[in-house]
Write a protein that holds these residues in place. Structure first.
Motif, mmCIF file in Angstrom:
data_model
loop_
_atom_site.group_PDB
_atom_site.id
_atom_site.type_symbol
_atom_site.label_atom_id
_atom_site.label_comp_id
_atom_site.label_asym_id
_atom_site.label_seq_id
_atom_site.Cartn_x
_atom_site.Cartn_y
_atom_site.Cartn_z
ATOM 1 N N ARG A 67 16.738 8.118 -49.985
ATOM 2 C CA ARG A 67 16.501 8.410 -48.567
ATOM 3 C C ARG A 67 17.333 7.423 -47.765
ATOM 4 O O ARG A 67 17.242 6.219 -47.989
ATOM 5 N N LEU A 78 21.528 11.499 -38.715
ATOM 6 C CA LEU A 78 20.975 12.452 -39.664
ATOM 7 C C LEU A 78 20.221 11.700 -40.746
ATOM 8 O O LEU A 78 20.690 10.673 -41.225
ATOM 9 N N TYR A 79 19.075 12.226 -41.118
ATOM 10 C CA TYR A 79 18.323 11.716 -42.262
ATOM 11 C C TYR A 79 18.712 12.577 -43.450
ATOM 12 O O TYR A 79 18.806 13.800 -43.331
ATOM 13 N N ARG A 114 18.585 17.397 -48.883
ATOM 14 C CA ARG A 114 17.932 17.927 -47.678
ATOM 15 C C ARG A 114 18.303 17.035 -46.503
ATOM 16 O O ARG A 114 18.434 15.820 -46.651
ATOM 17 N N GLU A 116 17.686 16.206 -42.099
ATOM 18 C CA GLU A 116 16.791 16.338 -40.959
ATOM 19 C C GLU A 116 17.432 15.664 -39.756
ATOM 20 O O GLU A 116 17.966 14.561 -39.875
ATOM 21 N N THR A 117 17.378 16.346 -38.610
ATOM 22 C CA THR A 117 17.896 15.777 -37.370
ATOM 23 C C THR A 117 17.279 16.492 -36.182
ATOM 24 O O THR A 117 16.809 17.623 -36.309
ATOM 25 N N ASN A 126 18.973 21.276 -40.648
ATOM 26 C CA ASN A 126 17.541 21.329 -40.937
ATOM 27 C C ASN A 126 17.178 22.561 -41.767
ATOM 28 O O ASN A 126 16.164 22.553 -42.466
ATOM 29 N N ARG A 127 17.990 23.598 -41.666
ATOM 30 C CA ARG A 127 17.738 24.859 -42.362
ATOM 31 C C ARG A 127 18.684 25.068 -43.540
ATOM 32 O O ARG A 127 18.794 26.182 -44.045
#
Length: 149
Positions: A67, A78-79, A114, A116-117, A126-127
């Motif tokens: 992570r 962005l993660y 994956r 996430e933002t 994200n998708r």
């Protein structure tokens, strides 16, 4: 379903911290200290901070669990999380552990990615599910990530 090139990641690492044997295997933490990524729709830098919370199992296979944070060339944060496995013949894995250069074709190292933002420019991530083929060097991991379309 197709694989669309997403980016090439070079993730720079601190030396491995050995936590010892746990109920799940030999626990290791490898801190992330920086890096870069470059692709057709995604490029920027890997920020320091994050890690791989890895477990090496009795059969020598490593379970990967990372992570960390990315900053794109245009300032979005962005993660990213990856999970995967690395394994190979014992002699090959010993060379890899010693920091020797090893052809990635001699072992298996694959990741699921994956993102996430909240940044509107990158909400598509994200998708998006991605897979990657990776290689380990003495102080970095390099992987080619592909979006599943």
């Amino acid at each position: 379903m197709r694989l669309e090139p997403l980016a090439t990641f070079t993730v720079e690492l601190d030396p491995i911290l050995e936590l010892g044997q746990s109920p799940w295997g030999r626990r290791r933490v490898i801190n992330i200290v920086g890096g870069v990524f470059e692709g057709p729709r995604l490029r920027g830098e890997v920020l320091p901070g994050g890690a791989d919370w890895q477990v090496v199992h009795a059969d020598g296979m490593a379970s990967i669990d990372t992570r960390y944070t990315l900053r794109t060339h245009d300032g979005a944060h962005l993660y990213i999380s990856t999970s995967g496995v690395r394994h190979g013949p014992a002699a090959v894995m010993a060379r890899l552990a010693a920091g020797e250069p090893v052809d990635p074709g001699e072992y298996y190292f694959r990741l699921f990615c994956r993102f996430e933002t909240g940044d509107d420019r990158y909400l598509w991530l994200n998708r998006t599910l991605a897979v990657a083929s990776a290689a380990r060097t003495a102080d970095a991991v390099r992987y080619e990530a592909y979006a599943l379309t």
